[in-house]
Write a protein that holds these residues in place. Structure first.
Motif, mmCIF file in Angstrom:
data_model
loop_
_atom_site.group_PDB
_atom_site.id
_atom_site.type_symbol
_atom_site.label_atom_id
_atom_site.label_comp_id
_atom_site.label_asym_id
_atom_site.label_seq_id
_atom_site.Cartn_x
_atom_site.Cartn_y
_atom_site.Cartn_z
ATOM 1 N N ASP A 103 -46.033 -48.545 14.909
ATOM 2 C CA ASP A 103 -47.344 -48.017 15.294
ATOM 3 C C ASP A 103 -48.451 -48.729 14.514
ATOM 4 O O ASP A 103 -48.312 -48.981 13.310
ATOM 5 N N CYS A 104 -49.543 -49.039 15.209
ATOM 6 C CA CYS A 104 -50.650 -49.785 14.615
ATOM 7 C C CYS A 104 -51.987 -49.184 15.017
ATOM 8 O O CYS A 104 -52.125 -48.588 16.090
ATOM 9 N N ILE B 207 -46.296 -58.771 14.144
ATOM 10 C CA ILE B 207 -45.687 -57.455 13.927
ATOM 11 C C ILE B 207 -44.636 -57.201 15.010
ATOM 12 O O ILE B 207 -43.525 -56.742 14.736
ATOM 13 N N VAL C 62 -44.569 -52.954 19.528
ATOM 14 C CA VAL C 62 -45.736 -52.374 18.854
ATOM 15 C C VAL C 62 -46.354 -51.322 19.765
ATOM 16 O O VAL C 62 -46.290 -51.424 20.989
ATOM 17 N N ILE D 194 -49.498 -49.124 10.503
ATOM 18 C CA ILE D 194 -50.284 -50.225 9.946
ATOM 19 C C ILE D 194 -51.721 -50.030 10.409
ATOM 20 O O ILE D 194 -51.999 -50.042 11.605
ATOM 21 N N HIS D 195 -52.635 -49.857 9.456
ATOM 22 C CA HIS D 195 -54.007 -49.466 9.797
ATOM 23 C C HIS D 195 -54.919 -50.636 10.143
ATOM 24 O O HIS D 195 -55.891 -50.437 10.859
ATOM 25 N N HIS E 197 -48.253 -45.614 4.984
ATOM 26 C CA HIS E 197 -49.329 -46.233 5.758
ATOM 27 C C HIS E 197 -49.771 -47.488 5.019
ATOM 28 O O HIS E 197 -50.117 -47.417 3.830
ATOM 29 N N VAL F 16 -54.958 -53.819 11.778
ATOM 30 C CA VAL F 16 -54.675 -54.944 12.671
ATOM 31 C C VAL F 16 -55.990 -55.439 13.271
ATOM 32 O O VAL F 16 -56.674 -54.693 13.964
ATOM 33 N N LEU G 43 -50.909 -58.952 15.602
ATOM 34 C CA LEU G 43 -50.178 -58.026 16.467
ATOM 35 C C LEU G 43 -48.887 -58.664 16.980
ATOM 36 O O LEU G 43 -47.834 -58.026 17.006
ATOM 37 N N ILE H 45 -50.118 -49.403 19.982
ATOM 38 C CA ILE H 45 -51.467 -49.251 19.445
ATOM 39 C C ILE H 45 -51.865 -47.794 19.615
ATOM 40 O O ILE H 45 -51.931 -47.277 20.730
#
Length: 222
Positions: free
Chosen positions: A110-111, A98, A146, A86-87, A66, A89, A95, A148
């Motif tokens: 995953d973000c 990425i 990506v 990714i915590h 992470h 953003v 975004l 979210i």
């Protein structure tokens, strides 16, 4: 030095409540991370890109890394090939970067969107209006690489526990609102990441399902 009994008690408490533990391993040597890995821990959080890249090379490949620090656009490509989540953003620009780097290797990343809930100016994140603008803007853009998965926030560093609780409540309310209004294949709101060593119990009471804990497990940093 890993406190094994503390970790075992903690993981039992969290697992029984379906809470994901991200063990914050920044500044800690790979030997200590491997000790925790051998106890069954798989989710680890790092704040600095270079440190994360070096550790990822040396440790088992099934670790779920992470990235929990402030990510600069020019460093995204270094972690996209392997990062699990990714915590932090906090902009459409990040975004898009990425998404761009993930598309190059045909991967979906995953973000979490970072929300500024604390009073300290030093903490990053969007306010409510900026979040809602970003979510509306995303609807008109193809970001196939990506996903979210939720929201993340850090409470104020203070002894005023009611203030901290109020900030956690604010994030949970915002999560519930955007989950109702904006959920789609690209916007899969399932994670509320809030709570650290000092306040994780309160964060869970207020609806967190992912906590980031370091010093309680690894001991204080040098």
């Amino acid at each position: 030095m890993i406190n094994q009994q503390v970790y075992k008690n903690l993981i039992a408490e969290l697992t029984s409540n379906n809470i994901t533990l991200v063990a914050v391993s920044k500044t800690k040597p790979v030997e200590e991370i491997k000790q925790l890995y051998d106890l069954g821990q798989r989710d680890f959080g790092e704040n600095y890109v270079q440190e994360l890249v070096e550790k990822q090379k040396q440790l088992p490949q099934d670790i779920r890394w992470h990235f929990i620090g402030h990510l600069q656009s020019n460093k995204v490509r270094q972690i996209v090939p392997f990062v699990h989540l990714i915590h932090g953003v906090d902009s459409l620009k990040l975004l898009k970067e990425i998404n761009k780097q993930a598309a190059k290797i045909n991967r979906a990343v995953d973000c979490l969107l970072q929300i500024h809930i604390a009073t300290e100016e030093t903490k990053f994140g969007m306010n409510e209006a900026e979040l809602l603008t970003l979510l509306k803007d995303i609807n008109g853009i193809e970001l196939k690489n990506v996903r979210i998965c939720g929201l993340m926030g850090m409470a104020s560093f203070t002894d005023d526990l009611e203030k901290v609780r109020g900030e956690f409540k604010q994030l949970r309310r915002l999560f519930d609102r955007v989950k109702r209004q904006y959920s789609s294949s690209q916007l899969q709101f399932s994670i509320v990441s809030m709570g650290m060593t000092a306040d994780y119990k309160m964060a869970i009471e207020e609806g967190s399902n992912m906590v980031r804990i370091g010093s309680l497990i690894f001991g204080e940093r040098n």
